[in-house]
Design a protein around this motif. Structure first.
Motif, short mmCIF file in Angstrom:
data_model
loop_
_atom_site.label_atom_id
_atom_site.label_comp_id
_atom_site.label_asym_id
_atom_site.label_seq_id
_atom_site.Cartn_x
_atom_site.Cartn_y
_atom_site.Cartn_z
N UNK A 114 0.83 -1.20 0.00
CA UNK A 114 0.00 0.00 0.00
C UNK A 114 0.87 1.26 0.00
N UNK A 115 2.04 1.20 0.62
CA UNK A 115 2.94 2.35 0.58
C UNK A 115 3.41 2.62 -0.85
N UNK A 116 3.67 1.56 -1.60
CA UNK A 116 4.05 1.74 -3.00
C UNK A 116 2.92 2.39 -3.79
N UNK A 117 1.70 1.99 -3.50
CA UNK A 117 0.53 2.60 -4.15
C UNK A 117 0.41 4.07 -3.79
N UNK A 118 0.51 4.37 -2.49
CA UNK A 118 0.43 5.77 -2.06
C UNK A 118 1.54 6.60 -2.67
N UNK A 119 2.75 6.02 -2.75
CA UNK A 119 3.86 6.76 -3.34
C UNK A 119 3.59 7.09 -4.81
N UNK A 120 2.98 6.15 -5.52
CA UNK A 120 2.62 6.42 -6.92
C UNK A 120 1.64 7.58 -7.02
N UNK A 121 0.66 7.59 -6.13
CA UNK A 121 -0.33 8.67 -6.15
C UNK A 121 0.34 9.99 -5.79
N UNK A 122 1.19 9.98 -4.77
CA UNK A 122 1.88 11.20 -4.37
C UNK A 122 2.77 11.73 -5.49
N UNK A 123 3.33 10.80 -6.28
CA UNK A 123 4.18 11.21 -7.40
C UNK A 123 3.38 11.78 -8.56
N UNK A 124 2.06 11.60 -8.51
CA UNK A 124 1.20 12.23 -9.50
C UNK A 124 0.68 11.33 -10.58
N UNK A 125 1.06 10.04 -10.56
CA UNK A 125 0.59 9.14 -11.62
C UNK A 125 -0.80 8.60 -11.33
N UNK A 126 -1.12 8.44 -10.03
CA UNK A 126 -2.42 7.88 -9.67
C UNK A 126 -2.58 6.43 -10.06
N UNK A 127 -1.48 5.75 -10.41
CA UNK A 127 -1.55 4.37 -10.86
C UNK A 127 -0.80 3.48 -9.89
N UNK A 128 -1.41 2.40 -9.39
CA UNK A 128 -0.70 1.51 -8.49
C UNK A 128 0.54 0.92 -9.14
#
Length: 297
Positions: free
Chosen positions: A258-272
């Motif tokens: 889930x941290x990897x997912x959140x990091x993707x969202x924080x990076x702006x891609x919104x993709x898991x």
């Protein structure tokens, strides 16, 4: 340290730890802040995590009047308000995942992303039959320990029962001082059996990750897949060797995912982040989990 925050006339018990992007954790049937202990301990170095006791559970009273998923979603929004959080990554399991769905539909600007563990759109006949069994068991079990021993057969893997993990959890629940009444459990369950997310799920705009346990006999993978299919752009994953609550049985793996997912969202891609070969290997390896030191259900 925890504290009560106000939602109308309701005082909701909350705890907050860590620093970083905000995360809101929503528990399931009768669950309290303690059900998320592995996340509160394991992710606080990277995120500011807020957890709370749902109405009628733990240190939050059950108010008079109807109990609905919509009201509980508004409670979650009130927790964000009380802590001055404009939006958060939201994670919920089981009944908490249904609250998370409704929160994302009713308050879309408050949900940065959505993780739904062990979820469904609407209870199918099998899940409703299981629910009726649990309602019967609440009243028929001679004591709390007996209820938990039978209820947890549907919640944790055989691995967790055989290695002593479930016995340790039961001891913690029995010793927990803030008990939920049988009446409140019934009212809480009834809210979820009455809820149908068919109309709300397609309106969810938050990046969403849906996780299912391959051997979960309740929120079975096909139910989770239906949720992911209904939410635009949602990602769906099955953890083949896990059951209803992998965030407790294999917390390090769950936290990393889930941290990897959140990091993707924080990076702006919104993709898991995509699953890796290591993820698939972990599925088939029947990992030996750390023993949870938290109450659950």
């Amino acid at each position: 340290m925890g504290a009560h925050v106000r939602s109308g006339a309701l005082e909701i018990w909350t705890e907050q730890v860590g620093q970083g992007p905000d995360v809101l954790l929503i528990g399931g049937l009768g669950d309290t802040v303690e059900s998320w202990q592995f996340q509160l301990d394991g992710l606080a170095d990277r995120y500011r995590l807020t957890a709370f006791d749902n109405r009628g559970a733990g240190r939050t009273a059950m108010p008079a009047g109807p109990v609905t998923v919509a009201a509980m979603a508004d409670d979650a929004a009130a927790v964000l308000d009380a802590h001055g959080i404009a939006s958060a990554h939201v994670a919920g399991f089981s009944g908490g995942s249904i609250i998370g769905q409704e929160l994302a539909a009713r308050h879309p600007d408050r949900v940065r992303s959505l993780v739904l563990q062990s979820t469904w759109v609407v209870p199918d006949p099998y899940l409703r039959a299981w629910g009726r069994f649990i309602e019967w068991l609440i009243d028929a079990a001679p004591d709390e320990r007996t209820f938990l021993e039978h209820f947890f057969l549907s919640i944790y893997t055989p691995r967790a029962h055989n290695d002593g993990t479930v016995a340790a959890i039961i001891d913690e629940v029995v010793d927990f001082p803030h008990k939920q009444s049988s009446d409140d459990l019934h009212r809480f369950l009834s809210a979820f059996w009455a809820h149908d997310g068919t109309g709300s799920l397609p309106t969810i705009t938050a990046p969403t990750l849906v996780l299912a346990g391959g051997i979960d006999p309740t929120a079975r993978p096909e139910l989770g897949r239906a949720v992911a299919d209904a939410i635009p752009g949602a990602r769906f994953e099955v953890w083949e060797t896990e059951s209803h609550q992998p965030f407790q049985e294999v917390p390090d793996r769950w936290n990393a995912r889930v941290a990897a997912f959140w990091d993707e969202v924080e990076a702006g891609s919104g993709t898991p982040a995509p699953r890796t070969a290591a993820d698939h290997a972990a599925d088939s390896a029947h990992p030996s989990p750390d023993r949870p030191q938290t109450r659950s259900g």
